[in-house]
Design an enzyme around this catalytic site. Structure first.
Site, PDB file in Angstrom:
ATOM      1  N   SER A  91     -40.727   7.317  35.727  1.00 16.15           N
ATOM      2  CA  SER A  91     -40.751   8.608  36.425  1.00 16.15           C
ATOM      3  C   SER A  91     -40.528   8.446  37.925  1.00 16.15           C
ATOM      4  CB  SER A  91     -42.080   9.328  36.201  1.00 16.15           C
ATOM      5  OG  SER A  91     -42.140   9.844  34.903  1.00 16.15           O
TER       6      SER A  91
ATOM      7  N   GLN B 271     -50.206   7.972  34.309  1.00 19.36           N
ATOM      8  CA  GLN B 271     -49.217   8.568  35.221  1.00 19.36           C
ATOM      9  C   GLN B 271     -48.982   7.744  36.473  1.00 19.36           C
ATOM     10  OE1 GLN B 271     -49.663  12.766  36.159  1.00 19.36           O
ATOM     11  NE2 GLN B 271     -49.777  13.226  33.986  1.00 19.36           N
TER      12      GLN B 271
ATOM     13  N   TYR C  75     -39.858  13.073  24.549  1.00 20.39           N
ATOM     14  CA  TYR C  75     -38.426  12.842  24.701  1.00 20.39           C
ATOM     15  C   TYR C  75     -37.629  13.777  23.794  1.00 20.39           C
ATOM     16  CZ  TYR C  75     -39.491   8.484  27.148  1.00 20.39           C
ATOM     17  OH  TYR C  75     -39.934   7.559  28.046  1.00 20.39           O
TER      18      TYR C  75
ATOM     19  N   ARG D 192     -45.594   7.692  28.172  1.00 27.71           N
ATOM     20  CA  ARG D 192     -45.276   8.663  29.228  1.00 27.71           C
ATOM     21  C   ARG D 192     -46.220   9.857  29.249  1.00 27.71           C
ATOM     22  NH1 ARG D 192     -39.918   8.376  30.629  1.00 27.71           N
ATOM     23  NH2 ARG D 192     -40.472   9.402  32.569  1.00 27.71           N
TER      24      ARG D 192
ATOM     25  N   ASP E 156     -46.398   5.038  35.854  1.00 30.30           N
ATOM     26  CA  ASP E 156     -45.139   5.441  35.232  1.00 30.30           C
ATOM     27  C   ASP E 156     -43.948   5.186  36.163  1.00 30.30           C
ATOM     28  OD1 ASP E 156     -43.047   6.621  33.939  1.00 30.30           O
ATOM     29  OD2 ASP E 156     -44.083   8.493  33.478  1.00 30.30           O
TER      30      ASP E 156
HETATM   31  P1  NAD Z   1     -34.998  11.192  29.749  1.00 28.76           P
HETATM   32  O1  NAD Z   1     -34.523  10.404  30.928  1.00 28.76           O
HETATM   33  O2  NAD Z   1     -35.231  10.497  28.458  1.00 28.76           O
HETATM   34  O3  NAD Z   1     -33.954  12.377  29.486  1.00 28.76           O
HETATM   35  C1  NAD Z   1     -33.645  13.341  30.482  1.00 28.76           C
HETATM   36  C2  NAD Z   1     -33.528  14.717  29.863  1.00 28.76           C
HETATM   37  O4  NAD Z   1     -32.364  14.800  29.073  1.00 28.76           O
HETATM   38  C3  NAD Z   1     -34.695  15.089  28.933  1.00 28.76           C
HETATM   39  O5  NAD Z   1     -35.350  16.225  29.465  1.00 28.76           O
HETATM   40  C4  NAD Z   1     -34.017  15.352  27.602  1.00 28.76           C
HETATM   41  O6  NAD Z   1     -34.641  16.400  26.884  1.00 28.76           O
HETATM   42  C5  NAD Z   1     -32.608  15.724  28.036  1.00 28.76           C
HETATM   43  N1  NAD Z   1     -31.598  15.650  26.973  1.00 28.76           N
HETATM   44  C6  NAD Z   1     -31.457  14.732  25.982  1.00 28.76           C
HETATM   45  N2  NAD Z   1     -30.418  15.031  25.181  1.00 28.76           N
HETATM   46  C7  NAD Z   1     -29.846  16.171  25.674  1.00 28.76           C
HETATM   47  C8  NAD Z   1     -28.729  16.967  25.293  1.00 28.76           C
HETATM   48  N3  NAD Z   1     -27.984  16.684  24.227  1.00 28.76           N
HETATM   49  N4  NAD Z   1     -28.450  18.074  26.025  1.00 28.76           N
HETATM   50  C9  NAD Z   1     -29.217  18.375  27.116  1.00 28.76           C
HETATM   51  N5  NAD Z   1     -30.278  17.669  27.537  1.00 28.76           N
HETATM   52  C10 NAD Z   1     -30.599  16.565  26.824  1.00 28.76           C
HETATM   53  O7  NAD Z   1     -36.292  12.001  30.121  1.00 28.76           O
HETATM   54  P2  NAD Z   1     -37.425  11.631  31.173  1.00 28.76           P
HETATM   55  O8  NAD Z   1     -37.126  12.258  32.460  1.00 28.76           O
HETATM   56  O9  NAD Z   1     -37.668  10.186  31.116  1.00 28.76           O
HETATM   57  O10 NAD Z   1     -38.653  12.393  30.553  1.00 28.76           O
HETATM   58  C11 NAD Z   1     -39.018  12.162  29.213  1.00 28.76           C
HETATM   59  C12 NAD Z   1     -40.238  12.948  28.840  1.00 28.76           C
HETATM   60  O11 NAD Z   1     -41.401  12.369  29.371  1.00 28.76           O
HETATM   61  C13 NAD Z   1     -40.231  14.388  29.334  1.00 28.76           C
HETATM   62  O12 NAD Z   1     -40.795  15.185  28.331  1.00 28.76           O
HETATM   63  C14 NAD Z   1     -41.142  14.360  30.490  1.00 28.76           C
HETATM   64  O13 NAD Z   1     -41.709  15.605  30.753  1.00 28.76           O
HETATM   65  C15 NAD Z   1     -42.160  13.394  29.952  1.00 28.76           C
HETATM   66  N6  NAD Z   1     -42.981  12.874  31.003  1.00 28.76           N
HETATM   67  C16 NAD Z   1     -44.298  13.156  30.949  1.00 28.76           C
HETATM   68  C17 NAD Z   1     -45.118  12.703  31.913  1.00 28.76           C
HETATM   69  C18 NAD Z   1     -46.563  13.021  31.847  1.00 28.76           C
HETATM   70  O14 NAD Z   1     -46.985  13.831  31.068  1.00 28.76           O
HETATM   71  N7  NAD Z   1     -47.348  12.377  32.630  1.00 28.76           N
HETATM   72  C19 NAD Z   1     -44.614  11.947  32.958  1.00 28.76           C
HETATM   73  C20 NAD Z   1     -43.267  11.656  32.978  1.00 28.76           C
HETATM   74  C21 NAD Z   1     -42.437  12.129  31.983  1.00 28.76           C
END
Ligand code: NAD
Length: 385
Positions: A135, A129, A230, A123, A132
Site C-alpha cells: 500500500s 496496516q 482483491y 492486506r 503494508d
Molecule cells: P491491486 O493492485 O491488486 O489492484 C488495483 C485495482 O484494480 C483493484 O481495486 C482491483 O479491483 C482493480 N481491478 C482488477 N481487475 C480489474 C478490471 N478488469 N477492471 C477494472 N479494475 C480492475 O489492488 P490494491 O491496491 O493492492 O488493493 C487490493 C485490496 O486490498 C483492495 O481491496 C484494498 O482496499 C485492500 N486494502 C486494504 C487495506 C486495509 O484494509 N488495511 C489496506 C490496503 C489495501
C-alpha cells in the site's frame, strides 16, 4: 548479545530506495537491536551515511554486513552475489516477490536462510496496516503516475480563465480503484482535472466519489470482488461486455491512468489498441500495471514511452516508487520496522507461527519452504491437481 540488523545497499538497476531511514532507527534501538548499515545504502534517497551514524547505526562494508547481521533488511529481493552471501541461520526481510520467483525461495531455504516477505502481509488485517508496504509504495506510485501524465500532457489540467484565453480542464480517467488508483484520483483532482474512475469491485464507487471522481457505471454490471479484498479475473463474457463499453469512455479522455491488477495473474487488458486509435492526438496513457507479463494497455511496453501514429503517448514507467525515493523509503522503513518488531521478543527474532502476520510472511525457515502458496508453485506439474 543484541540482535544485529543489517540494512543492505540495493543493487537492482534504477533502485534508489533504502529499507530503513534514520528516523526509523529509534524504535529499533529502543527494542535492543543493533543497526548496521552498508556504506552508501541511503545514497539513492539522498541520505548520507553520517545521518545513520547520528541516529545510532554503525556503517559497515559489504563483507561485514553479511557476515555479522542476524537479519538483513532490504527493499528488493537479493540478486546475484548477494544470494551467496546470505548464510544459514540468517534472516532476510524485503519485498521478495516469492510468487514471481519461487525458485529463489527454494535456494534460500536450502541455504538455511529465513526469508520474510512484505508482499505477503494480509492486506485486510487492520493490525497489519502499518506493515503494508504494497500500500505505501502503491500510494507513491499513484501520485507519481499523475505527475508524469501531467508533465507529458501538452495542456493545462485545471480550468483556467486568463486575459489570453481560457483553458478547458483535462478529462482524466483512472482504471482500477485500489490504493494507487485512489491516490491518483486525489492527485488529479488537486491539479484541477475532471476525474472519472472505474473498477470491477462495486464498493470502490463510494471511495472514488468521496475523493471527487465520477464513478463510471457500465450498463452491464460486473461484480468481480475476489478474496482478501482483491479482484478476481473476469470471465470471457464479462471481459467482452466491459471492453465495448469502456472503449466509448476512453475515447473521450485526455489522460488515462491504469492501475488494475489481479493477484498472481497477468494484468487485465482494459485499453485495447482500438481504444487507443479512437483517442485524440496529444492524449496520454500511463500504464502502472505494465511489466514483462503485459499491462492494462495493449500497446504499452514496460519501461518505455511510445507515441502512436495517431499521436497518443503511452508511458509504462518502471518502479515508480524508486523515482520518489525519500518518501517511499520513509514509508517503507515504517512498514519493515513494524514487521520486524512484530517478530522480535526480548531483543531477538522470535517466530510465532500461531500469529497471523508471521504465518503469512515467513516464506522459508529451518531449511524448508514453509509458505503453502510457494510450495504449490514449486511442486512438479500435476502434483497438486
Ligand atoms: P491491486 O493492485 O491488486 O489492484 C488495483 C485495482 O484494480 C483493484 O481495486 C482491483 O479491483 C482493480 N481491478 C482488477 N481487475 C480489474 C478490471 N478488469 N477492471 C477494472 N479494475 C480492475 O489492488 P490494491 O491496491 O493492492 O488493493 C487490493 C485490496 O486490498 C483492495 O481491496 C484494498 O482496499 C485492500 N486494502 C486494504 C487495506 C486495509 O484494509 N488495511 C489496506 C490496503 C489495501
Amino acid at each position: 548479545m543484541p540482535m544485529k540488523v543489517g540494512v543492505a545497499r540495493e543493487t537492482a538497476a534504477g533502485e534508489r530506495r533504502v529499507a530503513l531511514v534514520p528516523e526509523a532507527l529509534g524504535k529499533l534501538t529502543a527494542a535492543g537491536l543493533e543497526i548496521l548499515v552498508e556504506a552508501g545504502a541511503g545514497a539513492g534517497a539522498a541520505i548520507p551515511d553520517q545521518a545513520f551514524v547520528d541516529a545510532g547505526a554503525r556503517i559497515v562494508g559489504t563483507d561485514e554486513l553479511y557476515a555479522a547481521s542476524d537479519v538483513i533488511l532490504r527493499v528488493q529481493k537479493p540478486a546475484g552475489p548477494e544470494i551467496g552471501r546470505l548464510r544459514a541461520g540468517q534472516a532476510v526481510v524485503g519485498l521478495l516477490a516469492p510468487l514471481i520467483d519461487p525458485s529463489l525461495m527454494e535456494s534460500l531455504a536450502s541455504a538455511g536462510v529465513t526469508a520474510v516477505s512484505l508482499d505477503a502481509i494480509p492486506r485486510t488485517l487492520s493490525r497489519a496496516q502499518t506493515m503494508d508496504a504494497l500500500s505505501s509504495q502503491a500510494n507513491v506510485g499513484g501520485y507519481k503516475a499523475v505527475l508524469i501524465a501531467a508533465n507529458a500532457y501538452g495542456r493545462y489540467l485545471p480550468m483556467l480563465t486568463t486575459a489570453a484565453g481560457t483553458a478547458k480542464p483535462a478529462n482524466v480517467l483512472i482504471l482500477g480503484i485500489g490504493v494507487a488508483g485512489l491516490q491518483a484520483i486525489g492527485t488529479a483532482r488537486r491539479l484541477g482535472a475532471v476525474v472519472s474512475a472505474y473498477d470491477v469491485r462495486p464498493e470502490t464507487a463510494e471511495q472514488a466519489q468521496s475523493l471527487g471522481a465520477k464513478f463510471v457505471k457500465l450498463r452491464t454490471s460486473i461484480d468481480a470482488t475476489g478474496a482478501g479484498g482483491y479482484a478476481r479475473e473476469l470471465t470471457a463474457d464479462e471481459r467482452a461486455s466491459q471492453q465495448a463499453e469502456l472503449n466509448e469512455v476512453i475515447a473521450g479522455q485526455d489522460i488515462v491512468i491504469t492501475t488494475a491488477q489481479v493477484p498472481g495473474r497477468k494484468p487485465p487488458l482494459l485499453v485495447t489498441a482500438d481504444a487507443v486509435r479512437a483517442m485524440r492526438s496529444g492524449s496520454v496513457i500511463v500504464d502502472m500495471a505494465a511489466s514483462a507479463l503485459g499491462g492494462n494497455c495493449e500497446l504499452s511496453r514496460a519501461g518505455e514511452t511510445i507515441t502512436t501514429d495517431n499521436g497518443v503517448e503511452i508511458i509504462a514507467p518502471d518502479n515508480l516508487p524508486a523515482s520518489m525515493p525519500a518518501s517511499s523509503s520513509q514509508f517503507y522503513a515504517r512498514n519493515i520496522s513494524s514487521l520486524l518488531l512484530n517478530m522480535t521478543k526480548d531483543g531477538s527474532l522470535h517466530l510465532d507461527f500461531e500469529e497471523e502476520v508471521t504465518r503469512a510472511t515467513v516464506i522459508t525457515h529451518g531449511g524448508a519452504v514453509v509458505s503453502e502458496a510457494v510450495l504449490k508453485l514449486l511442486a512438479p506439474a500435476g502434483a497438486n491437481a
